[in-house]
Scaffold this active site. Structure first.
Site, short mmCIF file in Angstrom:
data_model
loop_
_atom_site.label_atom_id
_atom_site.label_comp_id
_atom_site.label_asym_id
_atom_site.label_seq_id
_atom_site.Cartn_x
_atom_site.Cartn_y
_atom_site.Cartn_z
N HIS A 18 54.33 -50.48 126.52
CA HIS A 18 53.36 -51.33 125.82
C HIS A 18 53.03 -52.57 126.66
CE1 HIS A 18 55.36 -49.64 121.94
NE2 HIS A 18 54.19 -49.04 122.05
N LYS A 42 55.23 -45.44 109.18
CA LYS A 42 56.64 -45.12 109.32
C LYS A 42 57.49 -46.32 108.91
CE LYS A 42 54.78 -45.15 113.97
NZ LYS A 42 54.66 -44.55 115.25
N ARG A 91 49.47 -41.84 127.26
CA ARG A 91 50.65 -41.48 128.06
C ARG A 91 50.55 -40.07 128.61
NH1 ARG A 91 54.89 -42.53 123.57
NH2 ARG A 91 53.09 -41.70 122.46
N1 COA Z 1 54.10 -47.06 126.04
C1 COA Z 1 55.10 -46.69 125.27
N2 COA Z 1 54.97 -46.17 124.05
C2 COA Z 1 53.73 -46.04 123.59
C3 COA Z 1 52.61 -46.42 124.32
C4 COA Z 1 52.82 -46.95 125.60
N3 COA Z 1 51.84 -47.34 126.39
N4 COA Z 1 51.51 -46.15 123.60
C5 COA Z 1 51.93 -45.63 122.45
N5 COA Z 1 53.27 -45.57 122.44
C6 COA Z 1 54.14 -45.03 121.41
C7 COA Z 1 54.48 -46.00 120.35
O1 COA Z 1 55.66 -46.70 120.68
C8 COA Z 1 54.70 -45.10 119.18
O2 COA Z 1 55.98 -44.56 119.30
P1 COA Z 1 56.82 -44.16 118.01
O3 COA Z 1 55.99 -43.12 117.31
O4 COA Z 1 58.02 -43.65 118.63
O5 COA Z 1 56.98 -45.40 117.21
C9 COA Z 1 53.74 -43.97 119.38
O6 COA Z 1 53.44 -43.97 120.76
C10 COA Z 1 52.48 -44.10 118.62
O7 COA Z 1 51.91 -45.32 118.97
P2 COA Z 1 50.58 -45.81 118.33
O8 COA Z 1 49.59 -44.72 118.34
O9 COA Z 1 50.22 -47.11 118.97
O10 COA Z 1 50.97 -45.94 116.82
P3 COA Z 1 51.37 -47.13 115.97
O11 COA Z 1 51.87 -46.58 114.70
O12 COA Z 1 52.31 -48.03 116.70
O13 COA Z 1 50.02 -47.93 115.67
C11 COA Z 1 47.77 -48.02 114.76
C12 COA Z 1 48.75 -47.31 115.66
C13 COA Z 1 47.87 -49.52 114.95
C14 COA Z 1 46.41 -47.59 115.13
C15 COA Z 1 47.98 -47.59 113.34
O14 COA Z 1 49.32 -47.59 112.96
C16 COA Z 1 47.18 -48.42 112.37
O15 COA Z 1 46.19 -49.02 112.60
N6 COA Z 1 47.55 -48.47 111.18
C17 COA Z 1 46.74 -49.18 110.15
C18 COA Z 1 46.07 -48.18 109.19
C19 COA Z 1 44.83 -47.55 109.76
O16 COA Z 1 43.83 -48.18 110.03
N7 COA Z 1 44.89 -46.23 109.92
C20 COA Z 1 43.78 -45.48 110.42
C21 COA Z 1 43.73 -45.50 111.92
S1 COA Z 1 42.37 -44.49 112.47
#
Ligand code: COA
Length: 162
Positions: A18, A42, A91
């Site tokens: 990140h 989650k 990724r």
């Molecule tokens: N390096 C390391 N890990 C990474 C990464 C990177 N560059 N990019 C993503 N990841 C990992 C995250 O750590 C996460 O891991 P985990 O599942 O083990 O926790 C996973 O990949 C998913 O990450 P991400 O897609 O960023 O999900 P998120 O849950 O952290 O957040 C949001 C994504 C912010 C878009 C989403 O949760 C959100 O907006 N929620 C609000 C409700 C909403 O609007 N929903 C509709 C969205 S269309």
């Protein structure tokens, strides 16, 4: 005109993957807002305050990064704050399908923001918050995946000396 990008996630916890995306986005945009989701789908290990504090500390050396939290729909937060771009880290090909669907849905919801993808560094492409938590919970070494501060917080949470 100043351009502001949002990098949103649950950051439970923030990883060096990140942080790499944040640093690179900060080199591309005038301001980067790291938006910590208050109510991730989650259940989280770290509270919202803990997640915000750890992101603030990790980003304190990057002048144009600001940390905020939000709840509800990502697109509402994006539109309300008029972000120019929403940065997402890619990724692997596995991320791509999910990210493309999300980008398409969000394109219908954003007033004007664009989704921008940055490829994660290859050496961090396998790192995820869940993986880091699992390794830490079982006493494995997590050096190289998270900052020293976050490593210590994980050790404190799990009560192990890894
Ligand atoms: N390096 C390391 N890990 C990474 C990464 C990177 N560059 N990019 C993503 N990841 C990992 C995250 O750590 C996460 O891991 P985990 O599942 O083990 O926790 C996973 O990949 C998913 O990450 P991400 O897609 O960023 O999900 P998120 O849950 O952290 O957040 C949001 C994504 C912010 C878009 C989403 O949760 C959100 O907006 N929620 C609000 C409700 C909403 O609007 N929903 C509709 C969205 S269309």
């Amino acid at each position: 005109m100043d351009r502001t990008a949002l990098y949103a996630g649950s950051f439970d916890p923030l990883t060096l993957g990140h942080l790499d995306i944040i640093e690179r986005a900060a080199a591309l945009y005038d301001t980067v807002v790291v938006g910590v989701v208050a109510n991730p789908g989650k259940s989280s290990l770290f509270s919202l305050d803990e997640r915000v504090a750890m992101v603030c500390k990790a980003c304190e050396g990057i002048a144009n990064v600001r940390v905020e939290s939000f709840e509800g729909l990502l697109a509402d937060y994006v539109n309300k704050n008029k972000f120019d771009a929403v940065v997402r880290g890619l990724r692997s090909c596995a991320d791509f399908e999910y990210e493309m669907d999300m980008a398409h849905i969000n394109a219908t919801l954003y007033d004007s923001a664009e989704t921008v993808f940055l490829m994660t560094k290859p050496e961090l492409s396998f790192v995820s918050s869940s993986m880091v938590k699992e390794v830490a919970s079982l006493g494995g070494k997590i050096d190289g995946f998270v900052t020293e501060d976050i490593k210590n917080q994980l050790i404190n949470k799990y009560g192990r000396n890894n």
